[in-house]
Design a protein around this motif. Structure first.
Motif, PDB file in Angstrom:
ATOM      1  N   THR A 187     -34.517  24.993  19.841  1.00 42.51           N
ATOM      2  CA  THR A 187     -33.356  24.860  20.715  1.00 42.51           C
ATOM      3  C   THR A 187     -32.320  25.933  20.409  1.00 42.51           C
ATOM      4  OG1 THR A 187     -31.578  23.381  21.418  1.00 42.51           O
ATOM      5  CG2 THR A 187     -32.316  23.165  19.134  1.00 42.51           C
ATOM      6  N   LYS A 188     -31.666  26.407  21.449  1.00 49.74           N
ATOM      7  CA  LYS A 188     -30.588  27.377  21.264  1.00 49.74           C
ATOM      8  C   LYS A 188     -29.233  26.685  21.168  1.00 49.74           C
ATOM      9  CE  LYS A 188     -32.777  31.462  23.288  1.00 49.74           C
ATOM     10  NZ  LYS A 188     -34.141  30.907  23.282  1.00 49.74           N
ATOM     11  N   THR A 189     -29.217  25.371  21.320  1.00 46.94           N
ATOM     12  CA  THR A 189     -27.952  24.649  21.209  1.00 46.94           C
ATOM     13  C   THR A 189     -27.564  24.511  19.741  1.00 46.94           C
ATOM     14  OG1 THR A 189     -28.970  22.455  21.110  1.00 46.94           O
ATOM     15  CG2 THR A 189     -28.514  23.353  23.295  1.00 46.94           C
ATOM     16  N   ARG A 190     -26.284  24.268  19.514  1.00 42.04           N
ATOM     17  CA  ARG A 190     -25.783  24.164  18.148  1.00 42.04           C
ATOM     18  C   ARG A 190     -24.943  22.904  17.997  1.00 42.04           C
ATOM     19  NH1 ARG A 190     -28.503  27.766  15.242  1.00 42.04           N
ATOM     20  NH2 ARG A 190     -26.807  27.924  13.715  1.00 42.04           N
ATOM     21  N   VAL A 191     -25.109  22.231  16.876  1.00 41.37           N
ATOM     22  CA  VAL A 191     -24.218  21.136  16.492  1.00 41.37           C
ATOM     23  C   VAL A 191     -22.953  21.765  15.928  1.00 41.37           C
ATOM     24  CG1 VAL A 191     -23.904  19.100  15.031  1.00 41.37           C
ATOM     25  CG2 VAL A 191     -26.185  19.644  15.965  1.00 41.37           C
ATOM     26  N   LYS A 192     -21.811  21.355  16.460  1.00 37.34           N
ATOM     27  CA  LYS A 192     -20.543  21.958  16.047  1.00 37.34           C
ATOM     28  C   LYS A 192     -19.704  21.040  15.152  1.00 37.34           C
ATOM     29  CE  LYS A 192     -20.886  25.964  17.963  1.00 37.34           C
ATOM     30  NZ  LYS A 192     -20.856  27.195  17.131  1.00 37.34           N
TER      31      LYS A 192
END
Length: 578
Positions: A187-192
């Protein structure tokens, strides 16, 4: 249609005009690509692809009418329907249609499948995700570090799919992300933002929390999809709406981080304990920016799974995000339909926008009165994930009985198991499921390419399936007929030149009408097994004095179990003659 008025939850009370505008900007624009969930809504919106996130063209009136006529609705007894019906409208919006009729038919052709439950929890040999809620903070902190040593060196996607093929499985479902938030794809999403269980505080972070962060690195979802497609195995990708690692997803669906509003309005967040569980941690309400990141990351992860791995037959959505999130989820599911018009979506969290539902850990007691396909899922052992105890595996006969029960009622059966931390299935699971494959090699024609009878689905110890061309039907039983003979009366007698076979035995069996005399009239050269009978499991007399049912006598040699073509369950085929 149910009202869409939403409760005055804490987020809505707290969000001022500027916050609401920021949220709308992030959500409407999509904020759904690499770094889309970065710091602020405005920054996220700047990376959005407007064309991709634009609404799909509205269906025509004819398309909409045809879709609604298919009666794709959840049964009112469904648990997940009952939990969300307070705020999810029963009738989908007029700009939404379900997956195509052809896609639904292809899904109904899946009779036997498997779900693989795999995750960091497999390293400890425990149930998937749920134990996390009962642990103290020290154990939670250790669990959240397990990804650093997750290295399934024996994982072999081709080996898995060869195994499933030998077992007679037509589809597989894979846990791409369970409630604990760990993702098995790149995934290219990130937990911020996450909770630090050591320091006891929310903290900023920048991590995918995925297989790419592990020593293994490889995109397991891609490898499985590629291997399945080479073998003609259909693909079902499981995705959990809640995410217990990402603090932006609090307090939905038993999230370990509670908020004041979830304690006041627990059902709005599907959080039945109201955030009052002993191990639940109270944190501030979400800000509009946090909610924008939630919506964006959730949406983009679904987009990645639906578009990065070729055609996907089904997406198995699980749980839901709650009442205040439904307007965003509604828009997400409309985008999902645009991205994947032929993919069936499991109805959890989206109500009647969904395409299929799954009774979990049970088989419905009768045929479901809905046009929505169903697939029962049951554990092969005693937990969803890897079970190390060989005594817990239920056996081949259990699988076969449930498979036949589901197919006779118009559904399908999915067996659930998990590999160990290294990617190996338990030897007992392999043994039992390989035996199911052997049974299907004898009896598969009574399962595959069949439909349920339109009237009765069982008679006594027998359960029925009907060939799709309606020229023959099957009666299956797990009780060998006493004295090598049996009688069925829930259908008009077959034509005089018809034949009855035991699948796996190459000689026709002796038979005669059970009651009455004469030959049943065959209309248009086709025998309809459901003609001239009462609509009950006990059968009934044929119309106009015509012969009814059949008495079948088996050869004496088959009294010896060793000479029968299989064990556990037997299938008898009734043909329409030549």
């Amino acid at each position: 249609m149910l009202s869409r008025s939403l409760p005055s939850c804490a987020f809505r009370r707290a969000a001022g005009a500027a916050g609401a505008a920021a949220l709308a900007l992030a959500v409407v624009a999509g904020a759904a690509f690499a770094n889309a969930n970065a710091g602020t809504a405005a920054a996220a919106a700047g990376t959005a692809d407007a064309a991709l996130l634009a609404p799909a063209a509205a269906p025509s009136i004819a398309e909409l009418r045809a879709d609604r006529a298919r009666n794709i609705v959840l049964p009112q007894s469904d648990l997940h329907y009952r939990e969300t019906q307070r705020y999810i409208e029963d009738i989908p919006d007029a700009d939404y249609v379900h997956a195509t009729a052809a896609a639904h038919e292809s899904f109904r052709d899946i009779k036997f499948s498997v779900r693989i439950i795999w995750g960091l929890y497999s390293k400890w040999g425990i149930e998937a995700s749920w134990p996390f809620l009962n642990w103290n903070n020290e154990k939670r902190a250790r669990y959240n570090e397990l990804y650093k040593t997750f290295n399934p060196v024996h994982f072999d996607a081709d080996g898995w799919m060869d195994f499933f093929s030998r077992c007679g499985m037509q589809a597989f479902a894979f846990i791409c992300k369970h409630h604990d938030g760990f993702a098995f794809w790149h995934t290219k999403t990130r937990v911020k933002q996450r909770y630090n269980y050591t320091t006891g505080a929310l903290e900023p972070c920048d991590i995918a929390y995925s297989i790419e962060d592990t020593p293994f690195k490889r995109d397991i979802v891609k490898e499985l999809c590629d291997a399945a497609r080479k073998r003609g195995i259909k693909i079902d990708l499981y995705f959990s709406h809640p995410d217990w690692y990402d603090a932006d997803f609090r307090p939905y669906n038993y999230h370990p981080l509670a908020t004041p509003d979830v304690r006041a309005n627990p059902r709005d967040y599907y959080n039945a304990h109201g955030g009052n569980r002993r191990r639940t941690i109270l944190t501030p309400e979400r800000t509009p920016e946090e909610t924008a990141r939630l919506v964006a990351r959730h949406r983009e992860q679904i987009h990645e799974l639906l578009t990065n791995y070729g055609p996907i037959e089904a997406m198995c959505l699980d749980q839901w995000l709650g009442r205040d999130n439904w307007p965003h989820m509604r828009e997400t599911v409309k985008l999902m339909r645009k991205w994947a018009p032929n993919t069936l979506f499991r109805a959890r969290g989206i109500g009647n926008y969904g395409d299929y539902f799954q009774p979990e850990q049970f088989v419905p007691g009768k045929k479901e009165n809905t046009g929505m396909p169903w697939m029962s899922i049951c554990l092969l052992a005693k937990q969803f994930s890897y079970d190390p105890n060989p005594k817990n595996y239920k056996g081949t006969a259990w699988v076969v009985r449930n498979l036949v029960d589901c197919v006779a009622k118009g559904g399908s059966f999915m067996v659930c198991l998990g590999p160990d931390e290294l990617g190996r299935f338990h030897p007992k699971a392999v043994e039992q499921l390989e035996a199911v494959g052997a049974w299907l090699r004898v009896n598969g024609e009574a399962i595959y390419n069949t439909t349920p009878r339109k009237s009765v689905w069982r008679e006594g110890a027998f359960k029925f399936t009907l060939a799709k061309d309606a020229k023959h039907f099957y009666a299956l039983t797990d009780k060998w007929p006493e004295n090598n003979t049996f009688t069925l009366t829930s259908f008009a007698a077959p034509p005089a030149n018809s034949k009855v076979f035991l699948l796996g035995y190459d000689k026709p069996l002796e038979w005669k009408p059970a009651r009455g005399s004469g030959q049943w009239s065959v209309a248009s050269g086709q025998w309809s097994v459901d003609s001239g009978q009462k609509n009950n499991a006990g059968g009934g007399a044929g119309a106009g004095g015509k012969a009814v049912g059949a008495v079948v006598t088996l050869p004496a040699e088959l009294a010896d179990p060793a000479r029968r073509p299989c064990k556990d369950m037997w299938a008898f085929k009734f043909t329409a003659g030549e």
